[in-house]
Design a protein around this motif. Structure first.
Motif, PDB file in Angstrom:
ATOM      1  N   GLN A   1       0.754  -1.745   0.395  1.00 23.56           N
ATOM      2  CA  GLN A   1       0.179   0.106  -0.081  1.00 23.56           C
ATOM      3  C   GLN A   1       1.057   1.187   0.170  1.00 23.56           C
ATOM      4  OE1 GLN A   1      -3.272  -0.173  -0.218  1.00 23.56           O
ATOM      5  NE2 GLN A   1      -2.578   2.165  -1.025  1.00 23.56           N
ATOM      6  N   LYS A   2       1.647   1.273   0.808  1.00 24.62           N
ATOM      7  CA  LYS A   2       2.933   2.574   0.646  1.00 24.62           C
ATOM      8  C   LYS A   2       3.590   2.337  -0.787  1.00 24.62           C
ATOM      9  CE  LYS A   2       5.874   4.441   4.323  1.00 24.62           C
ATOM     10  NZ  LYS A   2       6.116   4.223   5.434  1.00 24.62           N
ATOM     11  N   THR A   3       3.594   1.775  -0.855  1.00 25.13           N
ATOM     12  CA  THR A   3       4.030   1.694  -2.250  1.00 25.13           C
ATOM     13  C   THR A   3       4.187   2.405  -3.694  1.00 25.13           C
ATOM     14  OG1 THR A   3       5.975  -0.557  -1.474  1.00 25.13           O
ATOM     15  CG2 THR A   3       5.534   0.562  -4.454  1.00 25.13           C
ATOM     16  N   LYS A   4       2.463   2.047  -3.592  1.00 28.60           N
ATOM     17  CA  LYS A   4       0.693   1.772  -4.310  1.00 28.60           C
ATOM     18  C   LYS A   4       0.871   3.183  -4.085  1.00 28.60           C
ATOM     19  CE  LYS A   4      -3.466   1.981  -4.801  1.00 28.60           C
ATOM     20  NZ  LYS A   4      -4.921   0.855  -4.066  1.00 28.60           N
ATOM     21  N   ASP A   5       1.095   3.989  -2.235  1.00 29.27           N
ATOM     22  CA  ASP A   5       0.756   5.644  -2.933  1.00 29.27           C
ATOM     23  C   ASP A   5       2.424   6.726  -3.163  1.00 29.27           C
ATOM     24  OD1 ASP A   5      -1.507   5.257  -1.457  1.00 29.27           O
ATOM     25  OD2 ASP A   5      -0.814   4.789   0.876  1.00 29.27           O
ATOM     26  N   PHE A   6       3.546   6.155  -3.142  1.00 28.88           N
ATOM     27  CA  PHE A   6       4.114   6.517  -3.212  1.00 28.88           C
ATOM     28  C   PHE A   6       4.452   6.684  -4.846  1.00 28.88           C
ATOM     29  CE2 PHE A   6       7.799   5.606   0.100  1.00 28.88           C
ATOM     30  CZ  PHE A   6       7.120   6.341   1.299  1.00 28.88           C
ATOM     31  N   ARG A   7       4.405   5.859  -5.522  1.00 23.72           N
ATOM     32  CA  ARG A   7       4.170   5.377  -7.359  1.00 23.72           C
ATOM     33  C   ARG A   7       3.363   6.876  -7.022  1.00 23.72           C
ATOM     34  NH1 ARG A   7       4.701  -0.472  -7.838  1.00 23.72           N
ATOM     35  NH2 ARG A   7       6.825  -0.550  -8.001  1.00 23.72           N
TER      36      ARG A   7
ATOM     37  N   THR B   1      -4.022  13.816   5.384  1.00 19.48           N
ATOM     38  CA  THR B   1      -2.035  14.679   4.647  1.00 19.48           C
ATOM     39  C   THR B   1      -2.303  16.002   5.470  1.00 19.48           C
ATOM     40  OG1 THR B   1      -2.042  13.637   2.733  1.00 19.48           O
ATOM     41  CG2 THR B   1      -0.333  15.323   3.375  1.00 19.48           C
ATOM     42  N   VAL B   2      -1.402  16.061   6.051  1.00 20.01           N
ATOM     43  CA  VAL B   2      -1.463  17.928   6.689  1.00 20.01           C
ATOM     44  C   VAL B   2      -0.386  18.418   6.699  1.00 20.01           C
ATOM     45  CG1 VAL B   2      -0.719  19.028   8.893  1.00 20.01           C
ATOM     46  CG2 VAL B   2      -2.156  16.586   9.242  1.00 20.01           C
ATOM     47  N   THR B   3       0.518  18.227   5.615  1.00 17.98           N
ATOM     48  CA  THR B   3       1.681  18.620   5.459  1.00 17.98           C
ATOM     49  C   THR B   3       2.588  18.139   4.540  1.00 17.98           C
ATOM     50  OG1 THR B   3       2.929  20.767   5.623  1.00 17.98           O
ATOM     51  CG2 THR B   3       3.120  19.022   6.997  1.00 17.98           C
ATOM     52  N   ILE B   4       3.460  19.035   3.543  1.00 21.62           N
ATOM     53  CA  ILE B   4       4.521  18.889   3.016  1.00 21.62           C
ATOM     54  C   ILE B   4       5.517  18.891   3.101  1.00 21.62           C
ATOM     55  CG2 ILE B   4       5.233  18.108   0.452  1.00 21.62           C
ATOM     56  CD1 ILE B   4       3.103  18.592  -0.841  1.00 21.62           C
ATOM     57  N   GLU B   5       7.368  17.683   3.307  1.00 25.90           N
ATOM     58  CA  GLU B   5       8.158  18.762   4.311  1.00 25.90           C
ATOM     59  C   GLU B   5       8.499  18.387   2.860  1.00 25.90           C
ATOM     60  OE1 GLU B   5       9.020  17.909   7.911  1.00 25.90           O
ATOM     61  OE2 GLU B   5       7.574  18.619   9.213  1.00 25.90           O
ATOM     62  N   MET B   6       9.958  19.260   2.459  1.00 28.90           N
ATOM     63  CA  MET B   6      11.306  18.474   1.641  1.00 28.90           C
ATOM     64  C   MET B   6      12.236  18.788   2.143  1.00 28.90           C
ATOM     65  SD  MET B   6      11.295  18.819  -1.563  1.00 28.90           S
ATOM     66  CE  MET B   6      10.446  19.109  -2.775  1.00 28.90           C
ATOM     67  N   LYS B   7      13.121  18.350   1.848  1.00 30.07           N
ATOM     68  CA  LYS B   7      14.420  18.223   2.196  1.00 30.07           C
ATOM     69  C   LYS B   7      15.262  18.185   1.403  1.00 30.07           C
ATOM     70  CE  LYS B   7      17.424  14.980   5.021  1.00 30.07           C
ATOM     71  NZ  LYS B   7      18.173  13.836   5.227  1.00 30.07           N
ATOM     72  N   VAL B   8      16.267  19.265   1.302  1.00 30.57           N
ATOM     73  CA  VAL B   8      16.874  19.617   0.505  1.00 30.57           C
ATOM     74  C   VAL B   8      18.538  18.434   0.048  1.00 30.57           C
ATOM     75  CG1 VAL B   8      18.683  21.056  -1.036  1.00 30.57           C
ATOM     76  CG2 VAL B   8      16.887  21.472  -0.935  1.00 30.57           C
TER      77      VAL B   8
ATOM     78  N   ASN C   1       8.864   9.600   1.995  1.00 29.96           N
ATOM     79  CA  ASN C   1       8.020   9.094   3.148  1.00 29.96           C
ATOM     80  C   ASN C   1       6.322   9.947   2.981  1.00 29.96           C
ATOM     81  OD1 ASN C   1       7.612   6.901   5.175  1.00 29.96           O
ATOM     82  ND2 ASN C   1       8.975   8.048   6.901  1.00 29.96           N
ATOM     83  N   PHE C   2       6.206   8.846   3.798  1.00 27.45           N
ATOM     84  CA  PHE C   2       4.307   9.692   4.636  1.00 27.45           C
ATOM     85  C   PHE C   2       4.191   8.705   5.902  1.00 27.45           C
ATOM     86  CE2 PHE C   2       0.354   9.179   4.966  1.00 27.45           C
ATOM     87  CZ  PHE C   2      -0.306  10.776   4.511  1.00 27.45           C
ATOM     88  N   LYS C   3       4.730   9.814   7.229  1.00 23.73           N
ATOM     89  CA  LYS C   3       4.592   9.077   8.591  1.00 23.73           C
ATOM     90  C   LYS C   3       3.434  10.086   8.723  1.00 23.73           C
ATOM     91  CE  LYS C   3       7.960   7.163  11.633  1.00 23.73           C
ATOM     92  NZ  LYS C   3       9.064   7.312  11.915  1.00 23.73           N
ATOM     93  N   ASN C   4       2.680   9.601   9.667  1.00 24.76           N
ATOM     94  CA  ASN C   4       2.342  10.985  10.924  1.00 24.76           C
ATOM     95  C   ASN C   4       1.537  11.652   9.995  1.00 24.76           C
ATOM     96  OD1 ASN C   4       3.253   9.147  12.739  1.00 24.76           O
ATOM     97  ND2 ASN C   4       5.282  10.732  13.219  1.00 24.76           N
ATOM     98  N   SER C   5       1.105  11.794   9.146  1.00 21.09           N
ATOM     99  CA  SER C   5      -0.030  12.659   8.080  1.00 21.09           C
ATOM    100  C   SER C   5       0.734  13.695   7.856  1.00 21.09           C
ATOM    101  CB  SER C   5      -1.235  13.365   8.673  1.00 21.09           C
ATOM    102  OG  SER C   5      -1.822  12.169   9.263  1.00 21.09           O
ATOM    103  N   ILE C   6       2.350  13.146   7.321  1.00 22.81           N
ATOM    104  CA  ILE C   6       3.512  14.064   7.040  1.00 22.81           C
ATOM    105  C   ILE C   6       3.984  13.517   5.101  1.00 22.81           C
ATOM    106  CG2 ILE C   6       4.788  15.824   6.411  1.00 22.81           C
ATOM    107  CD1 ILE C   6       4.283  16.062  10.478  1.00 22.81           C
TER     108      ILE C   6
END
Length: 167
Positions: free
Chosen positions: A25-31, A91-98, A53-58
């Motif tokens: 399910q996680k792989t399907k969501d990532f795709r 989904t609460v927010t999106i965090e971008m890491k560089v 990742n998708f964790k704790n609604s982030i």
């Protein structure tokens, strides 16, 4: 050290939901998220973003470039709305890491069966296209150096000497 789980543990039916199903399910969501990014973002931006990742609604995304992260910020609210609508309404927010080394992919040469350490030594080093800076930048650095203290002035003047030589 933890040992790997056996296949019987992964496929175990008497658990509420098996781990394998969760991974699928996680792989399907990532795709689906990657597809959504490709649909709503410019190709250059979407190709340089990894769904981590998708964790704790982030939703956690990663890129190698600060410029890509900045460009993504313009689309972030639209993407968040689409993720909520199409994939996960929690989904609460999106965090971008560089992370400059996050998508480093090493592909072996076609006819090279042995690993050549001399060829691979520079893979983790940042690429440098040249050791010169534009003349106008060098002139700006020189003018800044004129009003700086001695130690900073010397460092700035050393940097300004990297302007290209006229040919």
């Amino acid at each position: 050290m933890k040992s790997p789980k056996s296949l019987t543990d992964l496929f175990e039916k008497n658990r509420h939901q098996s781990h394998l199903v969760q991974y699928q399910q996680k792989t399907k969501d990532f795709r689906a998220i990657k597809s959504l990014l490709s649909e709503y973002l410019d190709d250059n931006i979407a190709q340089n973003i990894i769904v981590c990742n998708f964790k704790n609604s982030i939703l956690y995304l990663e890129t190698t470039s600060a410029a890509i992260a900045t460009a993504f910020k313009m689309y972030q609210s639209r993407i968040l709305s689409q993720v909520r609508r199409e994939i996960n309404p929690a989904t609460v927010t999106i965090e971008m890491k560089v992370s400059p080394k996050s998508t480093l992919v090493v592909t072996p040469k076609a006819n090279d069966n042995k690993t050549n350490t001399a060829d691979n030594e520079g893979l983790n080093q940042p690429l440098r296209s040249s050791k010169s800076i534009p003349s106008d930048v060098a002139d700006s650095i020189t003018s800044i150096a004129e009003n700086s203290d001695d130690k900073l002035k010397q460092a700035l003047l050393r940097l300004a000497r990297h302007k290209p030589t006229s040919s």
